[in-house]
Every structure is written in C-alpha cells, then in structure tokens.
Design an enzyme around this catalytic site. Structure first.
Site, PDB file in Angstrom:
ATOM      1  CG  HIS A  88      25.399  64.143  98.023  1.00 33.03           C
ATOM      2  ND1 HIS A  88      25.750  64.219  99.344  1.00 33.03           N
ATOM      3  CD2 HIS A  88      26.359  63.387  97.429  1.00 33.03           C
ATOM      4  CE1 HIS A  88      26.881  63.553  99.535  1.00 33.03           C
ATOM      5  NE2 HIS A  88      27.273  63.033  98.385  1.00 33.03           N
TER       6      HIS A  88
ATOM      7  CG  ASP B 111      24.819  70.279  96.693  1.00 34.28           C
ATOM      8  OD1 ASP B 111      25.939  70.588  96.246  1.00 34.28           O
ATOM      9  OD2 ASP B 111      24.529  69.134  97.078  1.00 34.28           O
TER      10      ASP B 111
ATOM     11  CD  GLN C 118      28.841  66.017  91.316  1.00 36.89           C
ATOM     12  OE1 GLN C 118      29.588  66.157  90.352  1.00 36.89           O
ATOM     13  NE2 GLN C 118      29.145  65.198  92.306  1.00 36.89           N
TER      14      GLN C 118
ATOM     15  CE  LYS D 284      31.659  66.403  95.460  1.00 39.11           C
ATOM     16  NZ  LYS D 284      31.735  64.952  95.374  1.00 39.11           N
TER      17      LYS D 284
ATOM     18  CB  CYS E 202      25.778  60.220  99.160  1.00 39.31           C
ATOM     19  SG  CYS E 202      27.289  59.556  99.812  1.00 39.31           S
TER      20      CYS E 202
END
Ligand SMILES: Cc1ncc(COP(=O)(O)O)c(C=O)c1O
Length: 410
Positions: A122, A200, A203, A226, A368
């Site tokens: 991303h 990261d 997700q 999220k 993104c």
C-alpha cells in the site's frame, strides 16, 4: 475443500444493517463496519466522562485515563507484546509507518545505504520509504513478485548488509497474498542480522493471529478502523530497545518531561510519541472491538474468510469462465479475505457503480497500490473484501450483481 461455515449470524450486531437491510458490504479492507458495542462505548465516553486524559485530577478525567490505558493493555495482550509501553497510539497505520520512517529511518539510514520494501505495498508502506531514501541519498529497493503474486524468494537480490530497513506488509490489500513473515524475517536476518523489520499489519490484524514476539519483527503497525474499531486510532508496536533510541515524531504537549527556555526533555515510550490530545473516545472504544473479535475468535474469523474466498473464487470462475481475471495466489491458505478482479472489458468504476445500484459495496481503483497495478500492467481492479459479518448470501448477491453489470454495460 473447506468445511462450510454457517452464516456467522453476526449481522444483527452491526446496526448499519438495520437501516440498510439489503446492504452487501464488501469493502472491509478499506474500513470495517462497527458493532453496537463499539458505538455504545464511544457514546458512553462522550455522554458521561468526556474529559481529557492524563491531565485532570478530577474523577471523570481519571476515568477517561483509566479507560484509555486499559485499551493499551488489551492491545498489548492481543498481539503478545512483552511490555505495554511498546504500544503507541497513532491516528492510523499510515501515521504509525511514517513515525518509524521519521524517528528511526532518519537516524539510522545514511547516504548510499539501502531501504527495501516490496512491490505489493500500500502507498503507506512505500511512499514514506521512497521519500526517506530520496531525501537522504539512500537507495530504495523493492522485492518483486512472481506470476501468482508471491514475493520472490531469492531475497539476497534485494537485501544486503547495506540494507538498514525492510518494510513489508503481512497481507496484500490487493492480491490478498499472506507473506510468510516468520520465514522471511528469519531469512532476511540471516543475510543481515542488524536489519530493522517493519511490518504493515493493516490487513492482517484481527484476521490472522498476531504474535509479535514469535514473528521477531521490530515494528508492527495497524489501524483500529479496519478491525471493527473507530477511525482516528492506529497502533504502532515496536521493540522496547528500538523505541528507546528513537526521537519523538511530533513535539508539544503531553510528551515532555521538562521544558525550560534553553531545552526540553521528553517522556519515555509510549508517551514521547503521543504528542497532543489523542482520539480519546476512539481509543477507549477500540478495546470493545478487540474484545468482540476475541470473543468470536481470530482463528474462526480466519476460517470463515478462507471459506468465503474459496467459494467466491469458485463461484466467479464457474459463472464467468473466461471473462473474469482474479489476481493473487490460487491457494486459499495463502490468501487473506480479499479478492481483486477484472471483469471482461468493463471498467472497475463502472462495475462498482452498477453494483452500488443493487446495494453492493465494492471498491474500484488502484487501492493505493499503484506500483503493483503497474507491475500487473493494469490501471485498476474491482476489489471485494470479506470480514466476519459476510456470508454465503453476500457472495450470491455479488454474482447476481455481476450478471446485471453484464446486461447493463454490454
Ligand atoms: C495494507 C495496508 N496498509 C496500510 C493502509 C493504510 O491504512 P490507514 O488508511 O488506516 O492508515 C491500508 C489501508 O487500506 C492497507 O490496506
């Protein structure tokens, strides 16, 4: 084949479905829906004790501080952090990653050093490193993927003893690829034992069990919004010894130890990284999201998403044979709850707009992740992403929706 997971029956916990009975929400990778318990908690703060944290000596401020710090403890436990002071609240994943780039990157990366990322990131985990390298005269490298969307395994091509930082995602927000983090980290640390690994986890948090100790990364970032929680809250977990050597990211109130005309000194982590008034009610309510997720069980959520992904890939391929291209790994074990696809010659934005007329919310665009789309030689995809409140009926509605897309756009 995965065992059918019955409809988790959770839609009732999400008030949005009461007013939008026909809503098929397939954009949880962008932001998740919020259960009533989270909304109640945030409302309770604003209605009953909406004072600032840390500074008041009166009871409602003490209550706010207590509730705020309780979230830190719950987050720490949930990801197996060894110390609650390793949990820093930011605004979102983006800010958490920028914090590392500024506070550590600027300190340890020098001219001609290298920073590595991957082509599936991303922009939040790509641009800060690219800019950092540009500003410092360092070299920015990114690990490529194979045809199926797996990161290339010959990491020696991208990582050397000059590489100061590797920043990579746990789960791709487009391909769905789950990076085998533990193996990658082991391999990379063999090449360069001093490398800093920044993950990261936007997700993966709450979709896959996270144990930062077991992963042996140095930083792990994610967003509350999220994972059923409010917007305005991100988390950066960092290894204590790394946080200790880092400079503050922002300067101002609440992060100082002492200020004189000549100089200022700063608190220790996490407070030196939390300048100014935080998103108090939102942080407080985030713990209700984690409790809810914990009650359902991350492993159960993972199984549910696997089943939905497996079934949707089959359904879409069966219904639309040669007209649909689904990106990312074939093996559901290696995929998170995200499916990005292109459908015939129709533009993703047109597809999403037609689906919206049937109350089906999907994402269309580059998500993104422009470098990844460029690598795939496309400009945009449609993305359906699943979470614990989605069910078989949602998949059927998506397939029927795409049939209508065909009829309308043909
Ligand atoms: C993999 C990944 N990283 C980072 C982000 C950025 O998250 P936020 O917008 O909460 O900062 C996203 C958001 O979609 C994402 O999918």
């Amino acid at each position: 084949m995965y065992k059918p997971v019955s409809d988790m029956g959770l839609k009732n916990d999400f008030p949005i479905f009461k007013k939008n009975k026909k809503l098929v929400y397939l954009d949880s990778a962008a932001t998740s829906l919020k259960p009533q318990v989270v909304i109640d908690k945030i409302t309770d703060y604003y209605q009953n004790y909406s004072a600032n944290v840390f500074r008041g000596v009166y009871r409602i401020s003490e209550k706010a501080t207590y509730e705020f710090e309780e979230t830190r403890k719950i987050v720490a436990k949930f990801i197996n952090a060894q110390d609650v002071n390793e949990i820093i609240f930011t605004r979102n994943t983006t800010e958490a990653l920028n914090l590392v780039a500024y506070s550590l990157g600027k300190k340890i990366v020098g001219k001609h050093d290298e920073v590595a990322s991957t082509i599936i990131e991303h922009h939040s985990n790509f641009v800060p490193w690219q800019v950092l390298c540009f500003e410092l005269g360092a070299v920015f490298k990114f690990i490529d993927i194979d045809k199926k969307g797996y990161l290339l395994e010959d990491l020696e091509k991208f990582i050397s003893n000059k590489t100061k930082i590797l920043a990579l995602c746990h789960v791709s927000n487009v391909l769905g690829t789950i990076n085998p983090l533990k193996q990658i980290i082991k391999k990379v640390k063999k090449i360069n034992p001093n490398i800093i690994i920044v993950v990261d986890g936007a997700q993966s948090f709450s979709h896959i069990k996270i144990d930062v100790k077991d992963l042996d990364c140095d930083f792990f970032a994610f967003s509350s919004h999220k994972s059923l929680g409010p917007t305005g809250v991100g988390v950066l977990w960092g290894k204590k010894e790394k946080l200790e050597i880092m400079k503050p990211f922002l300067y101002g109130g609440e992060m100082i130890d002492e200020v004189t005309f000549e100089k200022s000194s700063f608190k220790r982590s996490p407070y030196k990284f939390e300048a100014g008034t935080p998103s108090i009610g939102e942080v407080i309510a985030f713990k209700e999201a984690i409790k809810y997720i914990d009650y359902i069980g991350v492993d159960k959520i993972r199984e549910h998403e696997k089943t939905l992904v497996h079934r949707s890939i089959n359904l879409l391929n069966n219904e639309f044979k040669n007209k649909i291209t689904i990106f990312g790994p074939d093996n559901v074990e290696d995929r998170g709850g995200v499916i990005a696809f292109n459908f015939d010659k129709y533009h993703p934005h047109d597809i999403a707009a037609v689906l919206d007329t049937m109350d089906i919310a999907v994402r269309a665009g580059h998500h993104c992740a422009m470098p990844l789309h460029k690598r795939l030689e496309i400009t945009a995809t449609v993305r359906a992403s699943f979470y614990l409140y989605n069910n078989q009926r949602d998949l059927e509605r998506l397939v029927n929706g795409l049939k209508k897309v065909e009829r309308i756009l043909k």
